[in-house]
Design a protein around this motif. Structure first.
Motif, short mmCIF file in Angstrom:
data_model
loop_
_atom_site.label_atom_id
_atom_site.label_comp_id
_atom_site.label_asym_id
_atom_site.label_seq_id
_atom_site.Cartn_x
_atom_site.Cartn_y
_atom_site.Cartn_z
N VAL A 109 22.80 -38.74 22.47
CA VAL A 109 22.70 -39.13 23.88
C VAL A 109 24.06 -39.64 24.33
CG1 VAL A 109 21.52 -40.58 25.56
CG2 VAL A 109 20.30 -39.80 23.52
N ALA A 110 24.69 -38.94 25.28
CA ALA A 110 26.06 -39.25 25.69
C ALA A 110 26.13 -39.55 27.17
CB ALA A 110 26.99 -38.08 25.36
N GLY A 111 26.80 -40.64 27.50
CA GLY A 111 27.11 -40.95 28.88
C GLY A 111 28.60 -40.75 29.11
N GLY A 112 28.97 -39.75 29.93
CA GLY A 112 30.39 -39.50 30.22
C GLY A 112 31.20 -39.20 28.97
N THR A 113 32.29 -39.97 28.78
CA THR A 113 33.17 -39.73 27.63
C THR A 113 32.51 -40.13 26.31
OG1 THR A 113 34.19 -41.89 28.03
CG2 THR A 113 35.34 -39.95 28.89
N GLY A 114 31.31 -40.69 26.36
CA GLY A 114 30.58 -40.94 25.13
C GLY A 114 30.28 -39.67 24.35
N ILE A 115 30.50 -38.52 24.97
CA ILE A 115 30.30 -37.25 24.26
C ILE A 115 31.36 -37.06 23.18
CG2 ILE A 115 31.70 -35.87 25.85
CD1 ILE A 115 28.44 -34.80 24.07
N ALA A 116 32.54 -37.70 23.30
CA ALA A 116 33.64 -37.44 22.37
C ALA A 116 33.28 -37.77 20.92
CB ALA A 116 34.89 -38.19 22.80
N PRO A 117 32.84 -39.00 20.60
CA PRO A 117 32.47 -39.28 19.21
C PRO A 117 31.29 -38.43 18.74
CG PRO A 117 32.73 -41.31 20.46
CD PRO A 117 32.71 -40.19 21.45
N LEU A 118 30.36 -38.18 19.64
CA LEU A 118 29.17 -37.41 19.26
C LEU A 118 29.50 -35.94 19.05
CD1 LEU A 118 26.50 -39.01 21.63
CD2 LEU A 118 27.27 -39.73 19.35
N TYR A 119 30.53 -35.44 19.73
CA TYR A 119 30.93 -34.04 19.54
C TYR A 119 31.46 -33.82 18.12
CZ TYR A 119 33.11 -29.51 20.52
OH TYR A 119 33.46 -28.19 20.50
N GLN A 120 32.18 -34.81 17.59
CA GLN A 120 32.64 -34.67 16.20
C GLN A 120 31.45 -34.68 15.24
OE1 GLN A 120 34.76 -37.84 13.92
NE2 GLN A 120 36.46 -36.39 13.89
N LEU A 121 30.48 -35.57 15.48
CA LEU A 121 29.27 -35.57 14.66
C LEU A 121 28.57 -34.22 14.73
CD1 LEU A 121 27.51 -38.99 15.48
CD2 LEU A 121 29.11 -38.48 13.64
N LEU A 122 28.46 -33.69 15.94
CA LEU A 122 27.79 -32.41 16.14
C LEU A 122 28.46 -31.31 15.32
CD1 LEU A 122 25.90 -30.44 17.65
CD2 LEU A 122 27.57 -30.42 19.51
N GLN A 123 29.77 -31.24 15.37
CA GLN A 123 30.48 -30.20 14.63
C GLN A 123 30.29 -30.34 13.13
OE1 GLN A 123 34.42 -28.73 16.41
NE2 GLN A 123 34.41 -30.91 16.88
N ILE A 124 30.33 -31.57 12.63
CA ILE A 124 30.12 -31.80 11.20
C ILE A 124 28.73 -31.35 10.78
CG2 ILE A 124 29.94 -33.57 9.40
CD1 ILE A 124 32.07 -35.18 10.97
N LEU A 125 27.72 -31.73 11.57
CA LEU A 125 26.35 -31.37 11.23
C LEU A 125 26.11 -29.86 11.29
CD1 LEU A 125 24.49 -34.24 13.12
CD2 LEU A 125 24.66 -33.97 10.63
N LEU A 126 26.67 -29.21 12.29
CA LEU A 126 26.50 -27.75 12.38
C LEU A 126 27.19 -27.04 11.23
CD1 LEU A 126 26.97 -27.12 16.21
CD2 LEU A 126 24.84 -26.95 14.89
N ARG A 127 28.28 -27.58 10.75
CA ARG A 127 29.03 -26.94 9.66
C ARG A 127 28.45 -27.25 8.29
NH1 ARG A 127 34.91 -29.10 8.26
NH2 ARG A 127 33.54 -30.77 7.47
N ASP A 128 28.08 -28.50 8.04
CA ASP A 128 27.75 -28.95 6.69
C ASP A 128 26.28 -29.26 6.46
OD1 ASP A 128 30.46 -28.81 6.15
OD2 ASP A 128 30.82 -30.93 6.50
N ASP A 129 25.45 -29.18 7.49
CA ASP A 129 24.06 -29.62 7.38
C ASP A 129 23.14 -28.52 7.90
OD1 ASP A 129 22.67 -32.21 6.63
OD2 ASP A 129 21.76 -31.89 8.59
N THR A 130 21.84 -28.74 7.78
CA THR A 130 20.87 -27.78 8.30
C THR A 130 19.98 -28.37 9.39
OG1 THR A 130 19.28 -28.37 6.56
CG2 THR A 130 20.79 -26.54 6.11
N SER A 131 20.29 -29.58 9.84
CA SER A 131 19.47 -30.27 10.83
C SER A 131 19.49 -29.56 12.18
CB SER A 131 19.95 -31.71 11.00
OG SER A 131 21.33 -31.74 11.29
N VAL A 132 18.44 -29.78 12.95
CA VAL A 132 18.34 -29.30 14.33
C VAL A 132 18.81 -30.43 15.24
CG1 VAL A 132 16.78 -28.51 16.15
CG2 VAL A 132 16.42 -27.77 13.77
N ILE A 133 19.71 -30.11 16.17
CA ILE A 133 20.37 -31.14 16.98
C ILE A 133 20.04 -30.95 18.45
CG2 ILE A 133 22.58 -32.20 17.55
CD1 ILE A 133 23.17 -30.21 14.77
#
Length: 316
Positions: free
Chosen positions: A173-197
């Motif tokens: 859940v991102a408000g404005g620039t709060g997407i920045a830290p979450l975008y890095q999490l998203l990329q890590i999870l899509l690359r190294d994990d199998t979770s649904v985001i």
């Protein structure tokens, strides 16, 4: 920084650990995935014979600076002295940036933590003010300029700094620039994990949605694993939710709280935004009255009302 010109130098107290190559995420499951591909521990490398380590204050140089919205820039930043920005190649990173006449401010790169010698920052240019204005300072820098920063210690998410192999459903859940830290999490999870985001990105207007092109492209590449919901607070447009959010929007856009330990929801944004979704981030009390370490505090707000509990939410 040219990786081919670097001379490896190991830090005595932190030898490099190289994990086995990842064979098949779908066949071995999330837990086995995490165990079979441990993070590669940081090594120190240098061009001049002097190594640097993440936690040390050092000089970083701007490679380019691009305006991406009316008030936000993406900076490509270079560094010397080691392989990766952080402590290993898989843990999310965060740096503390120092600017003249301003307090330090923390930024999480939007690039993956295994990039060698460079990283990217998404920065909003808030107006200059006493003790602040780090964003305006960074956005004013040109290619070739430098700034001082150091990497912060690993962020512990409910007793562990690792985010891979822990949940089957993740909400961001991102408000404005709060997407920045979450975008890095998203990329890590899509690359190294199998979770649904599931991503819920809330902005004032369509033009303010940061990283939308990149998010839409990731959703195209990962159908079935990434679901996007955008909401606008200052305009109504087809295809978008409206408003800052409520229980109904949270239940539509995020994983179901009934999944219990299989779910984690990360919330990031300005203090008021985080408080509305999950309650205030608090600080530990100190004996001398100084500012204590940040702690999660009780879960309140929209996510509590939607049925989530404290073990399922992390205020980033």
């Amino acid at each position: 920084m040219l990786a081919g010109a670097l001379t490896p130098m190991r830090r005595p107290s932190s030898p490099a650990v190289v994990g086995a190559l990842l064979a098949s995420a779908t066949s071995i499951g999330r837990a086995a995935l995490a165990a079979s591909s441990p993070a590669v521990t940081q090594t120190a490398e240098c061009l001049t014979g002097s190594a640097s380590f993440p936690e040390e204050l050092q000089t970083y140089h701007v490679m380019n600076n691009t305006r991406v919205s009316p008030d936000s820039n993406i900076l490509r930043v270079g560094f010397q002295g080691r392989n990766y920005l952080g402590f290993d190649d898989r843990t999310p990173t965060c740096i503390s940036v120092y600017s003249p006449n301003a307090k330090a401010k923390s930024y999480s790169p939007i690039s993956l933590p295994d990039e060698r010698g460079t990283f990217e920052l998404l920065v909003k240019s808030y107006p200059m003010r006493p003790g602040g204005g780090v964003g305006a300072y960074l956005c004013s820098l040109n290619a070739g300029d430098t700034f001082e920063a150091k990497v912060k210690s690993k962020r512990v998410v409910h007793r562990s700094s690792d985010i891979v192999g822990r949940w089957s459903q993740v909400g961001l859940v991102a408000g404005g620039t709060g997407i920045a830290p979450l975008y890095q999490l998203l990329q890590i999870l899509l690359r190294d994990d199998t979770s649904v985001i599931s991503v819920l990105s809330i902005n004032k207007r369509e033009e303010d949605i940061l990283l939308k092109t990149e998010l839409d492209e990731l959703a195209r590449k990962h159908p079935g694993r990434l679901r996007l919901t955008y909401s606008l607070t200052d305009e109504n447009k087809p295809g978008y939710e409206s408003g800052r959010g409520n229980v109904e929007m949270a239940l539509r856009a995020l994983p179901k709280p009934s999944l219990k330990r299989e779910v984690m929801v990360f919330v990031c944004g300005k203090d008021g935004f985080v408080e509305s979704y999950g309650g205030r981030v608090e600080r530990e009390k100190t004996s001398d009255g100084s500012k204590g370490k940040k702690i999660q505090g009780p879960l309140l707000g929209i996510l509590k009302d939607a049925g989530f509990d404290e073990s399922q939410v992390f205020k980033y």
